[in-house]
Design a protein around this motif. Structure first.
Motif, PDB file in Angstrom:
ATOM      1  N   ARG A   1     102.475  35.432 -11.660  1.00 46.02           N
ATOM      2  CA  ARG A   1     103.835  35.863 -11.298  1.00 46.02           C
ATOM      3  C   ARG A   1     103.896  37.363 -11.036  1.00 46.02           C
ATOM      4  N   GLN A   2     102.729  37.991 -10.984  1.00 41.78           N
ATOM      5  CA  GLN A   2     102.645  39.438 -10.733  1.00 41.78           C
ATOM      6  C   GLN A   2     103.401  40.249 -11.778  1.00 41.78           C
ATOM      7  N   ARG A   3     103.491  39.706 -12.974  1.00 38.61           N
ATOM      8  CA  ARG A   3     104.214  40.414 -14.022  1.00 38.61           C
ATOM      9  C   ARG A   3     103.481  41.691 -14.413  1.00 38.61           C
ATOM     10  N   PHE A   4     102.186  41.573 -14.651  1.00 40.24           N
ATOM     11  CA  PHE A   4     101.403  42.749 -15.044  1.00 40.24           C
ATOM     12  C   PHE A   4     101.332  43.743 -13.884  1.00 40.24           C
ATOM     13  N   SER A   5     100.945  43.284 -12.710  1.00 39.92           N
ATOM     14  CA  SER A   5     100.775  44.180 -11.552  1.00 39.92           C
ATOM     15  C   SER A   5     102.071  44.887 -11.206  1.00 39.92           C
ATOM     16  N   GLY A   6     103.174  44.142 -11.242  1.00 41.35           N
ATOM     17  CA  GLY A   6     104.464  44.746 -10.924  1.00 41.35           C
ATOM     18  C   GLY A   6     104.876  45.790 -11.936  1.00 41.35           C
ATOM     19  N   LEU A   7     104.614  45.511 -13.204  1.00 38.10           N
ATOM     20  CA  LEU A   7     104.971  46.466 -14.247  1.00 38.10           C
ATOM     21  C   LEU A   7     104.146  47.742 -14.116  1.00 38.10           C
ATOM     22  N   ILE A   8     102.853  47.586 -13.834  1.00 35.88           N
ATOM     23  CA  ILE A   8     101.997  48.758 -13.658  1.00 35.88           C
ATOM     24  C   ILE A   8     102.444  49.573 -12.450  1.00 35.88           C
ATOM     25  N   GLU A   9     102.784  48.901 -11.365  1.00 35.69           N
ATOM     26  CA  GLU A   9     103.215  49.610 -10.154  1.00 35.69           C
ATOM     27  C   GLU A   9     104.512  50.373 -10.395  1.00 35.69           C
ATOM     28  N   ARG A  10     105.488  49.719 -11.004  1.00 37.14           N
ATOM     29  CA  ARG A  10     106.776  50.372 -11.269  1.00 37.14           C
ATOM     30  C   ARG A  10     106.617  51.498 -12.278  1.00 37.14           C
ATOM     31  N   GLY A  11     105.866  51.226 -13.335  1.00 37.51           N
ATOM     32  CA  GLY A  11     105.678  52.249 -14.360  1.00 37.51           C
ATOM     33  C   GLY A  11     104.951  53.464 -13.836  1.00 37.51           C
ATOM     34  N   SER A  12     103.933  53.236 -13.024  1.00 36.38           N
ATOM     35  CA  SER A  12     103.143  54.344 -12.478  1.00 36.38           C
ATOM     36  C   SER A  12     103.952  55.171 -11.489  1.00 36.38           C
ATOM     37  N   HIS A  13     104.866  54.513 -10.781  1.00 37.03           N
ATOM     38  CA  HIS A  13     105.697  55.230  -9.801  1.00 37.03           C
ATOM     39  C   HIS A  13     106.594  56.254 -10.487  1.00 37.03           C
ATOM     40  N   GLU A  14     107.117  55.899 -11.642  1.00 33.25           N
ATOM     41  CA  GLU A  14     108.028  56.795 -12.362  1.00 33.25           C
ATOM     42  C   GLU A  14     107.294  57.729 -13.315  1.00 33.25           C
ATOM     43  N   PHE A  15     106.094  57.339 -13.710  1.00 33.72           N
ATOM     44  CA  PHE A  15     105.367  58.052 -14.755  1.00 33.72           C
ATOM     45  C   PHE A  15     104.952  59.442 -14.286  1.00 33.72           C
ATOM     46  N   MET A  16     105.230  60.453 -15.093  1.00 29.55           N
ATOM     47  CA  MET A  16     104.805  61.830 -14.833  1.00 29.55           C
ATOM     48  C   MET A  16     105.404  62.410 -13.552  1.00 29.55           C
ATOM     49  N   LYS A  17     106.582  61.907 -13.152  1.00 29.82           N
ATOM     50  CA  LYS A  17     107.250  62.528 -12.007  1.00 29.82           C
ATOM     51  C   LYS A  17     107.554  63.986 -12.311  1.00 29.82           C
ATOM     52  N   GLU A  18     107.885  64.246 -13.561  1.00 26.70           N
ATOM     53  CA  GLU A  18     108.115  65.612 -14.032  1.00 26.70           C
ATOM     54  C   GLU A  18     106.996  65.954 -15.003  1.00 26.70           C
ATOM     55  N   ALA A  19     105.890  66.450 -14.486  1.00 27.17           N
ATOM     56  CA  ALA A  19     104.708  66.697 -15.310  1.00 27.17           C
ATOM     57  C   ALA A  19     104.800  67.988 -16.110  1.00 27.17           C
ATOM     58  N   LEU A  20     105.594  68.950 -15.641  1.00 30.21           N
ATOM     59  CA  LEU A  20     105.561  70.285 -16.223  1.00 30.21           C
ATOM     60  C   LEU A  20     105.888  70.323 -17.722  1.00 30.21           C
ATOM     61  N   PRO A  21     106.875  69.569 -18.206  1.00 25.58           N
ATOM     62  CA  PRO A  21     107.137  69.622 -19.661  1.00 25.58           C
ATOM     63  C   PRO A  21     105.925  69.207 -20.496  1.00 25.58           C
ATOM     64  N   PHE A  22     105.160  68.235 -20.024  1.00 21.12           N
ATOM     65  CA  PHE A  22     103.979  67.789 -20.759  1.00 21.12           C
ATOM     66  C   PHE A  22     102.852  68.816 -20.654  1.00 21.12           C
ATOM     67  N   ILE A  23     102.737  69.420 -19.492  1.00 20.93           N
ATOM     68  CA  ILE A  23     101.748  70.489 -19.297  1.00 20.93           C
ATOM     69  C   ILE A  23     102.070  71.666 -20.211  1.00 20.93           C
TER      70      ILE A  23
END
Length: 275
Positions: free
Chosen positions: A125-147
Motif C-alpha cells: 500500500r506504499q505506506r512505508f515509501s509514502g511516509l519516507i517521501e513525505r517525511g523527507s520532504h519536510e525534514f530539515m527544511k530549516e537546517a540552521l537551528p540544528f546547525i
C-alpha cells in the motif's frame, strides 16, 4: 552495490517469501511493510553483514502480533519481537508506522538516516515509501537551528576540555577530544540539510558531505593528536596542547563553512553568549 550485498539482497527476497507464509505474519501480510535496512540496503556489506529486516504495521496490529508470538511460544522477548532467521543469517523485528513518523517528528537523525537508506521489500500500500517521501520532504527544511546547536556544542565541548588538559587528566581530555570528532562528523551532514548515521557509520559516509569532502581527512587525522594515557603535561598554555589547538582550528572551519553557505550570524563568533 557490492557483490556481497547483491547476494544478501537475493537471500532477503527469498526470506521475505518464507516470512509471508509465517503462521502469524501471513494474517497481516496485506497490511505490513517489510523493509531491508543496514549494510545490505546501503550496498557496503562485508563478511560480517547479515540481513536486517523491519516490519512496519499499525499500532493496534503491533500489539496483536506481539501477543500472538508470545501465545504461540515463538518468543519471550518484550522489545519488539526480535527474531533471528536462517540460523542468524539475519533477524527481524516489528515497529509501527507511528513510530516511524515519530523519528521524523522528533528529529531522530540516526533513525531517519537509517530508514532513508533502506529498501522496501514488501510495501503493497506504499505506506512505508509514502511516509519516507513525505517525511523527507519536510525534514530539515530549516537546517540552521540544528546547525547552530551542534556548533555551540562543539565550542562548549572544547571549552570543557581545557580543564582536564590543564590538570593533566588525559582520560577526560581523551573523552572530550573523541566527542569533538563525533560532533564534527555529525555537523557535516547537518550542513547539507541531511540526517546523519549512527556512530558506527558516521565517519564512513563523511566524504558524501560537502564539509566532509573538504575537511574529512583532517577530522579523522585529529584522532592522531588525542592525548595518550601518560602524555598530558599539566598547567601548560592551551595553545601548547595539539588536541586543543587543532580542534579549535577545525571548529573554526565549521564556522567558516556556515558563514559561506548560511550567512553571518552573531553566535558564530560570540558563541559563549548563546550557551
Amino acid at each position: 552495490m557490492n557483490e556481497t550485498s547483491k547476494q544478501l539482497l537475493k537471500l532477503a527476497h527469498a526470506y521475505s517469501h518464507e516470512l509471508s507464509q509465517h503462521e502469524v505474519i501471513r494474517q497481516y501480510w496485506g497490511e505490513l511493510s517489510l523493509v531491508l535496512k543496514g549494510s545490505v540496503s546501503r550496498g557496503n556489506s562485508d563478511r560480517y553483514s547479515d540481513i536486517d529486516f523491519v516490519f512496519f504495521c499499525e499500532e493496534d496490529d503491533l500489539g496483536h502480533i506481539h501477543a500472538a508470538y508470545h501465545r504461540l511460544g515463538l518468543t519471550d522477548r518484550t522489545d519488539g519481537v526480535f527474531i533471528p532467521i536462517g540460523e542468524w543469517a539475519g533477524h527481524y523485528h516489528f515497529e509501527s508506522y507511528a513510530t516511524l513518523q515519530g523519528y521524523f517528528d522528533k528529529h531522530d537523525f540516526p533513525q531517519v538516516w537509517e530508514f532513508q537508506q533502506s529498501i522496501p521489500i514488501h510495501d503493497p500500500r506504499q505506506r512505508f515509501s509514502g511516509l519516507i517521501e513525505r517525511g523527507s520532504h519536510e525534514f530539515m527544511k530549516e537546517a540552521l537551528p540544528f546547525i547552530k546547536n551542534r556548533y555551540l556544542d562543539l565550542h562548549l565541548t572544547l571549552d570543557w576540555m581545557r580543564h582536564p588538559l590543564r590538570r593533566g587528566d588525559s582520560i577526560s581530555a581523551h573523552l572530550h577530544a573523541a566527542r569533538i570528532v563525533q560532533e564534527l562528523c555529525r555537523i557535516a551532514y547537518l550542513l547539507d540539510g541531511k540526517s546523519y548515521p549512527h556512530d558506527k557509520w558516521v565517519s564512513t559516509f563523511l566524504p558524501t558531505t560537502r564539509f566532509g569532502e573538504k575537511h574529512g581527512a583532517e577530522i579523522l587525522a585529529y584522532l592522531d593528536v588525542m592525548p595518550n594515557r601518560h602524555n598530558v603535561t599539566a598547567h601548560a598554555e592551551l595553545a601548547e596542547y595539539a588536541c586543543y589547538a587543532e580542534a579549535e582550528a577545525l571548529i573554526g572551519k565549521a564556522g567558516a563553512f556556515i558563514r559561506e553557505h548560511y550567512g553571518e550570524h552573531p553566535w558564530i563568533e560570540h558563541w559563549y553568549n548563546y550557551v
